[in-house]
Structure formats: structure tokens, C-alpha cells
Enzyme design. Structure first.
Site, PDB file in Angstrom:
ATOM      1  N   SER A  14      48.181   0.463  -0.577  1.00 63.06           N
ATOM      2  CA  SER A  14      48.596   1.178  -1.783  1.00 63.06           C
ATOM      3  C   SER A  14      49.068   2.598  -1.479  1.00 63.06           C
ATOM      4  O   SER A  14      48.714   3.192  -0.460  1.00 63.06           O
ATOM      5  CB  SER A  14      47.430   1.241  -2.778  1.00 63.06           C
ATOM      6  OG  SER A  14      47.103  -0.042  -3.236  1.00 63.06           O
ATOM      7  N   GLN A  15      49.846   3.109  -2.409  1.00 56.24           N
ATOM      8  CA  GLN A  15      50.294   4.497  -2.354  1.00 56.24           C
ATOM      9  C   GLN A  15      49.058   5.410  -2.324  1.00 56.24           C
ATOM     10  O   GLN A  15      48.157   5.252  -3.153  1.00 56.24           O
ATOM     11  CB  GLN A  15      51.124   4.770  -3.603  1.00 56.24           C
ATOM     12  CG  GLN A  15      51.763   6.119  -3.683  1.00 56.24           C
ATOM     13  CD  GLN A  15      52.667   6.217  -4.909  1.00 56.24           C
ATOM     14  OE1 GLN A  15      52.932   5.208  -5.571  1.00 56.24           O
ATOM     15  NE2 GLN A  15      53.124   7.411  -5.208  1.00 56.24           N
TER      16      GLN A  15
END
Length: 215
Positions: free
Chosen positions: A62-63
Site C-alpha cells: 500500500s501507499q
């Protein structure tokens, strides 16, 4: 550490703060856990960018700012027992390990579990236990949990996971159709039911039942 790497790590921390990650404990954990360990191959040189990146089994890491915001929303305290559904690269679980007493993380891809366990051992994260299992059912044997975090999108907060949350416990989960806008929500279990709070729009891979066929 080279000057270039130090600069990229400094920019990484600045990006987290600028996107709203302000909790000092979360920032400290994210500074300590090197995202570079979790991004391999072609994308290794992009580990300190605030962007999601591909990992094996068709999944993503994920970011970082979203990891930070989800962790912040979870409000983890040092005595908490946490369940993570969707181990992926292991990055989120490693950050949680710095904040909680125990972290249990579940993943349907055995290959990802094996890779994450290797990194947990390198980092000597003795309070993280990773399982290859269908995370949509949680971990009944270890329930109840003080905190639950789901790193894949469900149409609604999954019932089996809500049932494994302690009264007063918090769950953070992306909800919505996988091909449409999703919302990160925080669910607090009360004596009489559940309180829901919408935090922000997100995009996650869908929460899938069953073990992956690539195992």
C-alpha cells in the site's frame, strides 16, 4: 547510508506528514521500519515514493501515507492485541509490531506469508505471528482482539471480524465495491452495537474468501 538514500528517506517522512500522518508514535514506527526491505526487484528503487507498488501474487504494497493513516485511525496502544487481515508484503504488520503487544496477521497467499516471515525474522519482530489462512473469517482461536485492520476492500465490514472485536475495540477497514470508490471506515464496538465513522476515500484490492490457488 548514502546521501541520496538519506534524502529519499527524509522526503518519505515529509510526505507522510504532509498527507496527514501526525501521530508521533506512528511516525516513529514508520521511520524505524524500512519500506525498502519490503519492495523487491524492479520496483526496489521506488520504495520511498508515496505510491502503492506491485508485489508477488498480483497484490500490492500500500501507499505509505495510507498505511500511516490507517494505523493512526486504529489508535493502537502498547497493551493491544491486533489482527491484520491481508499480510501482503508484511510492511503494515511490521509497523504495527512497534505499537502493539502482539500482532497476528493472516494472508491467503502462502508465498506472501513465507516472504513476510523472512523479513520479520531479519528485523527480529518476535511479537508478530503470520498465518496462511482465509482472513475473511479472522482468527477465532486468538479472538477477541483489541484492534483489527483489514488491508483489502469488503462490501461491508465483515461480520466474522466484527464478532472477534472486543467491546471498546476498533476496526479499520476499506469498504465499497472493488471497481468503484471505496471508503476507509473506523468501527468501534460498543456495549450495544457498533459505531461507524468514515475517514477518507481509498483504493484497495478486494477481500477474497478462500485460500489462493497459487499456493
Amino acid at each position: 547510508m548514502t546521501d541520496d538514500l538519506a534524502e529519499r528517506k527524509m522526503q518519505f517522512m515529509f510526505a507522510l506528514r504532509s498527507k496527514g500522518v501526525t501521530d508521533v508514535h506512528v511516525l516513529t514506527a514508520m521511520e524505524k521500519i524500512d519500506r525498502g526491505l519490503f519492495v523487491k526487484g524492479l520496483f526496489a528503487d521506488r520504495a520511498y515514493e508515496d505510491t502503492p507498488l506491485p508485489i508477488p501474487c498480483g497484490q500490492t504494497i500500500s501507499q505509505p501515507s495510507v498505511v500511516g493513516l490507517m494505523t493512526q485511525a486504529l489508535k493502537v496502544s502498547p497493551r493491544d492485541k491486533v489482527l491484520e487481515v491481508g499480510t501482503g508484503s508484511g510492511y503494515q504488520a511490521a509497523i504495527l509490531s512497534q505499537l502493539a503487544r502482539r500482532v497476528y496477521t493472516v494472508e491467503r497467499h502462502r508465498r506472501l506469508v513465507a516472504g513476510a516471515k523472512e523479513i520479520f525474522e531479519i528485523l527480529d519482530l518476535a511479537n508478530v505471528t503470520a498465518f496462511a489462512a482465509d482472513g475473511s473469517f479472522g482468527l477465532p482461536d486468538q479472538a477477541p482482539f483489541d484492534r483489527i485492520i483489514v488491508t483489502a476492500a469488503a462490501e461491508d465490514a465483515p461480520g466474522p471480524l466484527l464478532a472477534q472485536l472486543k467491546v471498546g475495540g476498533i476496526m479499520v477497514v476499506p469498504v465499497g465495491q472493488s471497481d468503484a470508490v471505496q471508503s476507509m471506515i473506523r468501527v468501534v464496538r460498543t456495549e450495544t452495537g457498533f459505531d461507524y465513522e468514515e475517514i477518507r476515500p481509498v483504493r484497495f484490492v478486494p477481500l477474497v474468501e478462500g485460500m489462493a490457488r497459487d499456493n
